[in-house]
Design an enzyme around this catalytic site. Structure first.
Site, PDB file in Angstrom:
ATOM      1  N   HIS A   1       0.861  -1.186   0.000  1.00 56.43           N
ATOM      2  CA  HIS A   1       0.000   0.000   0.000  1.00 56.43           C
ATOM      3  C   HIS A   1       0.894   1.231   0.000  1.00 56.43           C
ATOM      4  CE1 HIS A   1      -3.043   2.894   0.949  1.00 56.43           C
ATOM      5  NE2 HIS A   1      -2.648   3.091   2.185  1.00 56.43           N
TER       6      HIS A   1
ATOM      7  N   HIS B   1       0.843   5.796  -1.018  1.00 60.13           N
ATOM      8  CA  HIS B   1       0.101   6.971  -1.482  1.00 60.13           C
ATOM      9  C   HIS B   1       0.885   7.593  -2.638  1.00 60.13           C
ATOM     10  CE1 HIS B   1      -2.755   7.781   2.135  1.00 60.13           C
ATOM     11  NE2 HIS B   1      -2.418   6.514   2.112  1.00 60.13           N
TER      12      HIS B   1
ATOM     13  N   ASP C   1       1.321  -4.540 -20.650  1.00 59.46           N
ATOM     14  CA  ASP C   1       2.384  -5.484 -20.300  1.00 59.46           C
ATOM     15  C   ASP C   1       2.180  -6.066 -18.899  1.00 59.46           C
ATOM     16  OD1 ASP C   1       3.890  -5.445 -22.647  1.00 59.46           O
ATOM     17  OD2 ASP C   1       5.144  -3.775 -22.005  1.00 59.46           O
TER      18      ASP C   1
ATOM     19  N   HIS D   1      -8.939   7.495  -1.447  1.00 55.81           N
ATOM     20  CA  HIS D   1      -7.830   7.058  -0.632  1.00 55.81           C
ATOM     21  C   HIS D   1      -6.560   6.893  -1.496  1.00 55.81           C
ATOM     22  CE1 HIS D   1      -6.505   4.048   2.767  1.00 55.81           C
ATOM     23  NE2 HIS D   1      -5.561   4.885   2.442  1.00 55.81           N
TER      24      HIS D   1
ATOM     25  N   TYR E   1       8.534 -13.088 -23.670  1.00 59.54           N
ATOM     26  CA  TYR E   1       9.363 -11.982 -23.206  1.00 59.54           C
ATOM     27  C   TYR E   1      10.304 -12.474 -22.113  1.00 59.54           C
ATOM     28  CZ  TYR E   1      10.571  -7.436 -21.191  1.00 59.54           C
ATOM     29  OH  TYR E   1      11.251  -6.331 -20.709  1.00 59.54           O
TER      30      TYR E   1
END
Lengths: 230, 230, 230, 230
Positions: free
Chosen positions: C94, C96, C119, C170, C227
């Site tokens: 998590h 910001h 991708d 958020h 790839y």
């Protein structure tokens, strides 16, 4: 045998993170040795940190590995088509640099708006048409190269005078006389892409004066160039 | 004989990459010694990395090389015109710094929108008119200087109170009492250009209060200044 | 007993400042050991500078501290819900980070606009619905996890094909096969969020071609991926 | 006698360039010792590079120099008014950080748009009214403080719950329990200002849910806070 070539390609690849053009492994630079008929290129999906000269892959113009222990960039087939179509170029670079990619995603040519652009690019930088369903399903990376070449031919643009393109929905390719020069053009492309975004936001209709574009391009290129040390 | 002058010019040029104002070789700083009638300036097209004091070129006010083994900046003639027209200035700098160049490309004056601007510039920073076809085809760099001077004269702006300009379709020039001061003003110009872009996007009609512009400019400049250590 | 797990979680947390995804302590990474039934996670409100392996907190799937002298991240309950609902994921992060948070604040899905997105993410990155007053007043962090899970279920999105979400008002959460992979996805999320902002500003109606999205996603994921080094 | 205070103020000032909040000398931090009735503050117009503890100036609450060989910041009178009006604050900082200054120049409150904002600021960050001609002509820096105080009083905002303000046409001030805490708030202010600019550009009418603002603010502040190590 290919050590000098591979070293130049390694050095050019390491400039991509130095100039902030790549996140993770999202970029690749190659250089061709036209006498030997080989291309040296970054390996696929390998981080720049710790990359060594022996990680660089040497392939022939059919994409077969001539030297190296890793797979070449998945974009190798695009590089090969560009080398085949444009005999004057010696280096090719592909990145997802932020501002140039924004124009590619928007599907809009990067307009020539000032002398920073004109110093390196003689006119707008074209955005290709979208690839068709069949072109994407088939040999996609090769077709990406073919669509770039088609776009320049269709618009009658000299690839040496406009050494970059953006592929619709994808990202930019740049080229130059060698790998280092291609990266130089990729750095310029990113800077002028960022400038063009905000310029158009301030003044949506603006274009560079054609005579100013001529002046700046010809000040640095061709027989009457007088910029730099000659 | 010119070593102290050349050293100051070298130091001022090296501040351009330090403050993020240049990509590659896109910028040049000069300083004049008015008693000796010479200008020291960056060589043309030379990288900042590894630049040494002996690479700095000394020219007279006709642009002839007095000392140095390299060609002077291709923009030397613009610097010379500014020194001739403005006897109070001692240093000139040209960059393609991103935000100031955006305003130049848009062809719009950089508006005075806050005290950050007013602390250094007394009013809007003018964008010149476009150069004519003949001005571009003729002695272009000299004409760039002449168009800057015409713009300040026409608008009755004191170049010491507004020590920067943007040239339409091109990029900024800044000046100051010496090379270091000119670079200082170029750094401020870039910052206020970036702020002005977003300010106008939030509030398209906003302007600074004239009395606030007066207050901040006069707090730092003139006989009653009280900012800093005096 | 948990040292290797804690070390991986520490290393992954320290990548957040390295990649510019966090200001101060605004982020947290965890990894689960499904055999032992424990999660290692960043301590709450602790600076990255000087963080050591013993500062990492080990909790069980009820959030009880198993090992560690500090409180776990206040977002631990969100991580736990994601681990419970998605058995294939091994790491959660998590942040910001600026551009992803901008889309979260705007309450708008991050649209798939190019191959950089394709991708890594198979389709738009969903923005959750707003939490209700009761969900916020109750076990808020747990409910944040439940609302994420509801959004993916409601829209029939495979969380392994779209390993990120933005929570309305958020900020983003990302996940992956382990802590390091989750952080990798968070870096990509931030870059494509920034690109999408400017792309939509240039061309408000643009979307990626579905066949191009398929091609790029499947070039890197699944049985026919080609790839990288395989 | 004042060495510990001066050291804290020096350290806090040096965080301004570290966090990218200042260009040149454009910022100043102070801290008050309420028992001794003195304020330590940055000297006016002095560069951060090489600043030493003895350059910090100690003044009393009338602005008279108690200790120090340099002039205090020209904004000292603003700091003093804030300390007089708000007995709970121990540190004040003024910068021209880019994004917060953009909102100040636009003359628009910085809206609460997400939890990043709500974690630190309980509601919108007010933009003051413009100072009058007389307020600018008179004791300008003192009047800047008085106008800030008037704005908070008029809108009934608790300065401890919203520890920042933007002054119309000028730039932000932040405060906190000490100099370090004030700088912490200034860093947050800059980040949320940047996020708010782009958020409003994506979705012009968006606001944070009031219950989400309550939740995040109270998760970190007050008797029931549970964020961090307590």
């Amino acid at each position: 045998m290919y050590n000098a070539l591979k070293q130049r390609v390694l050095d050019a690849n390491l400039k991509l993170p130095k100039y902030g053009l790549v996140t993770f492994t999202w970029g690749n630079v190659s250089e061709i040795d036209r006498q030997l008929g080989v291309i040296a290129i970054k390996p696929s999906g390998v981080e720049y940190d710790g990359m060594e000269v022996d990680d660089i892959v040497v392939v022939d113009l059919d994409g077969h590995i001539i030297e190296g222990h890793l797979n070449p960039s998945s974009d190798t087939a695009t590089h090969i088509e560009l080398y085949k179509a444009y005999p004057s170029i010696g280096g090719v670079v592909h990145t997802h640099s932020r501002s140039a990619t924004i124009w590619a995603q928007a599907g809009i040519d990067i307009p020539a708006l000032g002398t920073t652009h004109a110093d390196y690019f003689y006119g707008d930088i074209p955005c290709t048409r979208k690839l068709s369903y069949d072109e994407i399903s088939g040999p996609y990376e090769q077709n990406t190269g073919l669509v770039i070449i088609e776009e320049f031919k269709h618009r009658n643009i000299d690839p040496m005078a406009v050494p970059s393109v953006i592929v619709a929905g994808h990202a930019p390719f740049s080229w130059g006389k060698d790998a280092n020069d291609a990266v130089h053009n990729a750095v310029v492309l990113e800077e002028i892409s960022a400038m063009a975004l905000a310029t158009r936001s301030l003044n949506s209709g603006i274009k560079i004066q054609p005579e100013l574009s001529d002046k700046h391009y010809l000040r640095k290129h061709g027989d009457n160039a007088y910029y730099g040390q000659r």
